[in-house]
Scaffold this active site. Structure first.
Site, short mmCIF file in Angstrom:
data_model
loop_
_atom_site.label_atom_id
_atom_site.label_comp_id
_atom_site.label_asym_id
_atom_site.label_seq_id
_atom_site.Cartn_x
_atom_site.Cartn_y
_atom_site.Cartn_z
N LYS A 167 0.87 -1.18 0.00
CA LYS A 167 0.00 0.00 0.00
C LYS A 167 0.90 1.23 0.00
O LYS A 167 1.69 1.43 0.93
CB LYS A 167 -0.91 -0.01 1.22
N LYS A 179 -2.08 -1.59 -3.88
CA LYS A 179 -2.92 -0.40 -3.86
C LYS A 179 -2.05 0.85 -3.93
O LYS A 179 -1.10 0.94 -3.15
CB LYS A 179 -3.74 -0.42 -2.55
ZN LIG Z 1 -5.78 3.53 7.96
#
Ligand SMILES: [Zn+2]
Length: 322
Positions: free
Chosen positions: A189, A242
């Site tokens: 992420k 992501k």
């Molecule tokens: Zn968070």
């Protein structure tokens, strides 16, 4: 080469990649307040739902052919420890029970993080100097995961980017009798500007600083593979990358490095850009959405988390050869 592109039938025969409605995971926001849904201004077509409006939304999503939702909670109040995240009667456990009652066959994935619930808006506990604490945060994430599992979640999805949280959550789930609840980990992420509209939707903008001390540097691809290897070793069942669109090389590299199913999270900013350009009449929304999704699948994503999911699922059904 053109012999293979001559007719629709031949093109269908040689097509290498497909997107199916069951590949799509639909994010859902549920807010702890009475009343009906409120539109998220920066994400046209996306709403903050309530327990009242949730069954209708879940029906719409399931009827489109989607098999899974990713649930985000917005609590009535926040505190410095994010206690709303792990309250067994908090908004997410209540929403899970509501969804399971309405559509028992739908897979429910509960996002696990503290940022929607903390008064400072960071994903973990924060010390007096403003540092986000790693190991001290893990028990709180574990408690949240157990609360969601107890409410009936099929999977939990830790998005906080603390080190060691997959192992901590796995241990806690197993200890509490939830060995069959899967972990879909946000392994890679990145600290991305594409999350802007989501923070509108979830009310999770940090009050100070940014998330660069725990989310990944967008410049780093090899480091993403280290994150994936760590999460896999700790017991993750799915790997999320992501954002998606600007990170297709990461999706591809991850898909080549693990045998776990890879999930691309096409984030709020990606959605809002398409919606804004479509509203101006500058792009064909349907064709652009389906092209983006096929690109993510081609890169190696097994599934895609996208706010376009209900529309895309309907379009995909319409495109099936009659
Ligand atoms: Zn968070």
């Amino acid at each position: 080469m053109r012999r293979l592109r001559r007719t629709a039938a031949i093109r269908d025969m040689v097509r290498e990649t497909h997107v199916r409605p069951e590949d799509l995971i639909c994010p859902v926001f549920v807010e702890d307040r009475p009343g009906g849904p409120v539109p998220v201004e920066s994400m046209p077509g996306v709403f903050r739902h309530t327990l009242e409006s949730l069954p209708g939304e879940i029906g719409r999503v399931a009827d489109a052919g989607i098999r899974a939702v990713l649930l985000f909670g917005i609590p009535a109040g926040k505190d410095c420890e994010g206690s709303g995240a792990y309250d067994p009667d908090g908004i997410v456990p209540r929403a899970i029970r509501e969804i399971k009652a309405a559509r028992p066959g739908l897979a429910v994935i509960a996002d696990v993080c503290l940022c929607e619930y903390t008064s400072h808006g960071h994903c973990g506990l924060v010390d007096g100097g403003g540092t986000v604490l790693n190991d001290e945060t893990l028990p709180f994430l574990s408690r949240a995961a157990v609360a969601y599992a107890a409410a009936g979640a099929d999977m939990v999805a830790p998005s906080d980017m603390m080190d060691g949280r997959v192992a901590a959550i796995r241990l806690a789930l197993d200890a509490e009798g939830f060995a069959d609840v899967a972990i879909m980990s946000y392994s890679a992420k990145f600290a991305s500007a594409y999350y802007g509209p989501f923070r509108d939707a979830a009310g999770s903008t940090p009050r100070f600083g940014d998330r660069r001390s725990y989310q990944m540097d967008p410049a780093n691809g090899r480091e993403a593979l280290r994150e994936v290897a760590a999460d896999e070793a700790e017991g993750a069942d799915f790997i999320i990358a992501k954002p998606a669109a600007a990170y297709l090389d990461i999706v591809r590299d991850i898909a080549r490095s693990t045998n776990l199913p890879v999930v691309a999270y096409s984030v709020s900013g990606e959605y809002s850009m398409v919606k804004a350009a479509a509203a101006k009449g500058w792009i064909d929304e349907r064709r652009v959405v389906l092209e983006n999704l096929i690109g993510m699948k081609r890169a190696g994503a097994r599934m895609i988390i996208t706010y376009h999911a209900p529309d895309a699922a309907r379009w995909l059904k319409e495109e099936e050869p009659q």
